[in-house]
Design a protein around this motif. Structure first.
Motif, PDB file in Angstrom:
ATOM      1  N   ALA A  92       0.856  -1.187   0.000  1.00 17.37           N
ATOM      2  CA  ALA A  92       0.000   0.000   0.000  1.00 17.37           C
ATOM      3  C   ALA A  92       0.892   1.236   0.000  1.00 17.37           C
ATOM      4  CB  ALA A  92      -0.919   0.009   1.211  1.00 17.37           C
ATOM      5  N   THR A  93       0.623   2.154  -0.919  1.00 17.06           N
ATOM      6  CA  THR A  93       1.410   3.384  -1.013  1.00 17.06           C
ATOM      7  C   THR A  93       0.502   4.597  -0.912  1.00 17.06           C
ATOM      8  OG1 THR A  93       1.246   3.520  -3.441  1.00 17.06           O
ATOM      9  CG2 THR A  93       3.073   2.236  -2.538  1.00 17.06           C
ATOM     10  N   ALA A  94       0.908   5.564  -0.095  1.00 18.17           N
ATOM     11  CA  ALA A  94       0.265   6.882  -0.038  1.00 18.17           C
ATOM     12  C   ALA A  94       1.322   7.886  -0.458  1.00 18.17           C
ATOM     13  CB  ALA A  94      -0.252   7.163   1.367  1.00 18.17           C
ATOM     14  N   LEU A  95       1.183   8.409  -1.684  1.00 20.19           N
ATOM     15  CA  LEU A  95       2.227   9.230  -2.285  1.00 20.19           C
ATOM     16  C   LEU A  95       1.686  10.610  -2.654  1.00 20.19           C
ATOM     17  CD1 LEU A  95       3.657   6.528  -4.745  1.00 20.19           C
ATOM     18  CD2 LEU A  95       4.495   7.101  -2.447  1.00 20.19           C
ATOM     19  N   PRO A  96       2.506  11.656  -2.532  1.00 18.31           N
ATOM     20  CA  PRO A  96       2.085  12.991  -2.968  1.00 18.31           C
ATOM     21  C   PRO A  96       1.792  13.011  -4.468  1.00 18.31           C
ATOM     22  CG  PRO A  96       4.049  13.116  -1.594  1.00 18.31           C
ATOM     23  CD  PRO A  96       3.841  11.666  -1.915  1.00 18.31           C
ATOM     24  N   ARG A  97       0.826  13.812  -4.875  1.00 17.53           N
ATOM     25  CA  ARG A  97       0.461  13.892  -6.292  1.00 17.53           C
ATOM     26  C   ARG A  97       1.613  14.379  -7.165  1.00 17.53           C
ATOM     27  NH1 ARG A  97      -4.893  13.563  -7.695  1.00 17.53           N
ATOM     28  NH2 ARG A  97      -6.395  13.444  -5.954  1.00 17.53           N
ATOM     29  N   ASP A  98       2.464  15.224  -6.600  1.00 16.18           N
ATOM     30  CA  ASP A  98       3.551  15.796  -7.402  1.00 16.18           C
ATOM     31  C   ASP A  98       4.842  14.985  -7.314  1.00 16.18           C
ATOM     32  OD1 ASP A  98       4.200  16.361  -4.787  1.00 16.18           O
ATOM     33  OD2 ASP A  98       4.570  18.509  -5.099  1.00 16.18           O
ATOM     34  N   ASP A 126      -2.684  -1.449  -2.749  1.00 19.34           N
ATOM     35  CA  ASP A 126      -3.500  -0.255  -2.956  1.00 19.34           C
ATOM     36  C   ASP A 126      -2.584   0.940  -3.173  1.00 19.34           C
ATOM     37  OD1 ASP A 126      -5.796   1.232  -3.232  1.00 19.34           O
ATOM     38  OD2 ASP A 126      -6.129   1.496  -1.075  1.00 19.34           O
ATOM     39  N   SER A 127      -3.105   1.939  -3.865  1.00 23.19           N
ATOM     40  CA  SER A 127      -2.343   3.151  -4.157  1.00 23.19           C
ATOM     41  C   SER A 127      -3.255   4.354  -4.000  1.00 23.19           C
ATOM     42  CB  SER A 127      -1.797   3.086  -5.598  1.00 23.19           C
ATOM     43  OG  SER A 127      -1.128   4.273  -5.927  1.00 23.19           O
ATOM     44  N   VAL A 128      -2.857   5.287  -3.118  1.00 24.40           N
ATOM     45  CA  VAL A 128      -3.650   6.492  -2.888  1.00 24.40           C
ATOM     46  C   VAL A 128      -2.726   7.706  -2.888  1.00 24.40           C
ATOM     47  CG1 VAL A 128      -5.365   5.240  -1.524  1.00 24.40           C
ATOM     48  CG2 VAL A 128      -3.446   6.329  -0.371  1.00 24.40           C
ATOM     49  N   SER A 129      -3.326   8.867  -3.008  1.00 24.66           N
ATOM     50  CA  SER A 129      -2.553  10.110  -2.920  1.00 24.66           C
ATOM     51  C   SER A 129      -2.674  10.682  -1.512  1.00 24.66           C
ATOM     52  CB  SER A 129      -3.049  11.138  -3.942  1.00 24.66           C
ATOM     53  OG  SER A 129      -4.387  11.509  -3.661  1.00 24.66           O
ATOM     54  N   THR A 130      -1.704  11.520  -1.149  1.00 26.54           N
ATOM     55  CA  THR A 130      -1.706  12.122   0.182  1.00 26.54           C
ATOM     56  C   THR A 130      -1.111  13.521   0.118  1.00 26.54           C
ATOM     57  OG1 THR A 130      -0.927  11.911   2.471  1.00 26.54           O
ATOM     58  CG2 THR A 130       0.538  11.096   0.763  1.00 26.54           C
ATOM     59  N   SER A 131      -1.586  14.405   0.998  1.00 26.43           N
ATOM     60  CA  SER A 131      -0.986  15.733   1.129  1.00 26.43           C
ATOM     61  C   SER A 131       0.076  15.741   2.214  1.00 26.43           C
ATOM     62  CB  SER A 131      -2.068  16.768   1.463  1.00 26.43           C
ATOM     63  OG  SER A 131      -2.738  16.417   2.666  1.00 26.43           O
ATOM     64  N   GLY A 132       0.233  14.599   2.867  1.00 22.10           N
ATOM     65  CA  GLY A 132       1.224  14.471   3.927  1.00 22.10           C
ATOM     66  C   GLY A 132       2.473  13.772   3.447  1.00 22.10           C
ATOM     67  N   PRO A 133       3.264  13.267   4.378  1.00 18.83           N
ATOM     68  CA  PRO A 133       4.508  12.586   4.005  1.00 18.83           C
ATOM     69  C   PRO A 133       4.231  11.257   3.309  1.00 18.83           C
ATOM     70  CG  PRO A 133       4.096  12.327   6.345  1.00 18.83           C
ATOM     71  CD  PRO A 133       3.061  13.287   5.844  1.00 18.83           C
ATOM     72  N   ILE A 134       5.203  10.790   2.548  1.00 18.66           N
ATOM     73  CA  ILE A 134       5.111   9.472   1.931  1.00 18.66           C
ATOM     74  C   ILE A 134       4.894   8.427   3.024  1.00 18.66           C
ATOM     75  CG2 ILE A 134       6.423   7.693   0.705  1.00 18.66           C
ATOM     76  CD1 ILE A 134       7.856   9.936  -0.789  1.00 18.66           C
ATOM     77  N   THR A 135       3.892   7.582   2.825  1.00 17.42           N
ATOM     78  CA  THR A 135       3.579   6.517   3.769  1.00 17.42           C
ATOM     79  C   THR A 135       3.453   5.213   2.993  1.00 17.42           C
ATOM     80  OG1 THR A 135       2.416   8.072   5.226  1.00 17.42           O
ATOM     81  CG2 THR A 135       1.966   5.726   5.532  1.00 17.42           C
ATOM     82  N   LEU A 136       4.154   4.200   3.451  1.00 17.35           N
ATOM     83  CA  LEU A 136       4.241   2.932   2.734  1.00 17.35           C
ATOM     84  C   LEU A 136       3.974   1.786   3.699  1.00 17.35           C
ATOM     85  CD1 LEU A 136       7.674   3.836   1.120  1.00 17.35           C
ATOM     86  CD2 LEU A 136       5.478   3.900  -0.084  1.00 17.35           C
ATOM     87  N   SER A 137       3.302   0.756   3.222  1.00 14.57           N
ATOM     88  CA  SER A 137       3.023  -0.397   4.075  1.00 14.57           C
ATOM     89  C   SER A 137       3.086  -1.677   3.263  1.00 14.57           C
ATOM     90  CB  SER A 137       1.640  -0.262   4.718  1.00 14.57           C
ATOM     91  OG  SER A 137       1.354  -1.387   5.535  1.00 14.57           O
ATOM     92  N   VAL A 138       3.720  -2.687   3.830  1.00 13.00           N
ATOM     93  CA  VAL A 138       3.786  -4.011   3.224  1.00 13.00           C
ATOM     94  C   VAL A 138       3.181  -5.025   4.180  1.00 13.00           C
ATOM     95  CG1 VAL A 138       5.421  -5.917   2.814  1.00 13.00           C
ATOM     96  CG2 VAL A 138       5.674  -3.772   1.573  1.00 13.00           C
TER      97      VAL A 138
END
Length: 331
Positions: A92-98, A126-138
């Protein structure tokens, strides 16, 4: 002509993540909402999840390949501590749009390299965008013979305490990364930083401890704290011989006789070595296993009667070594 960036979430999945799932049939090509797979007869599934957040578990400017490697290896270390063979993982990745496409490409290359090295494949995520820091989970899945998974709670007074590899490299590497430790020796500096960024999960050794170790876990929060966890679950105490803790040549140079740095090394965490207890009768077999595997196994203490979770660290003279802290705690 440069390849245009993929369009949207599904474009990213197709370009970057489908290739990672190609070797695991249960992923079904990432075309469905979930993976589907069965277990070999006589095997049980071991499941573990670890998350990493930029600014907490890694520096935002770390190389994406290193971030990917640490993310996957932390989970593989948990499997090894249970005696499990790696099977598959979800991401699962929560990554900034830019976030630059080059970052994601390098991150995926890091995962691909470790998938090949450790024999594991992507099953979904899963892959989502975030306005916060990069957050990753395995979430990682492993296989272990039914009823044989290594517990934390099986130790008993009289068992010896062992650890693989060396301790303290990552904690000292973090001091270098923060600029709090100067290491003129470039090779030693690089070694400590590599151990911080790319731990070595003992996936080949963990399954071979089944039948030998009575209790096991991996060193993530710090050697003293994690031995305390093992003792807490086993209902006993432990003596830890500080002068027996294995240190790399680079760590010895970094500590340089400084008691505070030695304390940091045994409480700092992020080593991802296996910490386990076993009866004294297993010592000779463990020595042979270490020689055969190429991974050192060092006896560093023993379990004793006492208040559950108590760890007494002794110096070379046998006197208790005072510690300001036992290890890392998120809260």
């Amino acid at each position: 002509m440069a390849t245009p960036p993929p369009s949207g979430e599904f474009g990213r999945i197709s370009r970057y993540f489908k290739p990672l799932a190609a070797g695991f049939a249960g992923a079904r090509g990432l075309r469905d909402d979930a993976a589907v797979f069965g277990l070999p007869e006589g095997q049980e599934l071991v499941v573990t999840t670890d998350a990493m957040v930029a600014g907490v578990h890694f520096f935002p400017d770390d190389r994406p390949e290193d971030i990917a490697a640490k993310l996957l290896r932390c989970n593989l270390s948990d499997l090894a501590a249970m005696g499990a063979e790696p099977l598959a993982y979800t991401l699962a990745t929560a990554l900034p749009r830019d976030l630059p496409e080059a970052w994601l490409g390098a991150f995926v290359r890091g995962l691909a390299g470790d998938q090949e090295r450790f024999g594991i494949g992507l099953a979904g995520g899963d892959s989502v965008s975030t306005s916060g820091p990069i957050t990753l989970s395995v979430t990682a899945f492993g296989l272990v013979p039914a009823g044989r998974a290594l517990p934390r709670w099986g130790g008993q007074p009289g068992d010896r305490v062992f650890v693989t590899g060396t301790i303290g490299d990552a904690a000292l590497g973090l001091e270098i990364a923060y600029g709090r430790l100067d290491m003129p020796d470039a090779a030693a500096r690089d070694h400590l930083l590599r151990r911080l960024r790319r731990p070595d999960p003992r996936t080949g050794l963990g399954p071979r401890l089944i039948g030998l170790a009575t209790g096991a876990l991996d060193v993530s929060d710090g050697l003293v704290a994690d031995l305390g966890h093992l003792c807490e679950e086993s209902g006993c105490a432990a003596l830890l011989y500080g002068d027996a803790v294995p240190l790399s040549e680079a760590a010895v140079g970094a500590i340089d006789g400084d008691a505070a740095r030695l304390a940091l090394a045994i409480t700092g965490g992020d080593d991802y070595e296996l910490l386990f207890c076993a009866p004294s009768s297993a010592t000779e077999t463990l020595a042979s296993l270490a020689a055969d595997s190429g991974v050192s196994i060092t006896q560093i203490g023993e379990l004793v009667p006492g208040r559950a979770g108590t760890v007494t660290v002794l110096d070379a003279a046998g006197a208790p070594l005072p510690l300001a802290r036992r290890g890392w705690d998120h809260f």
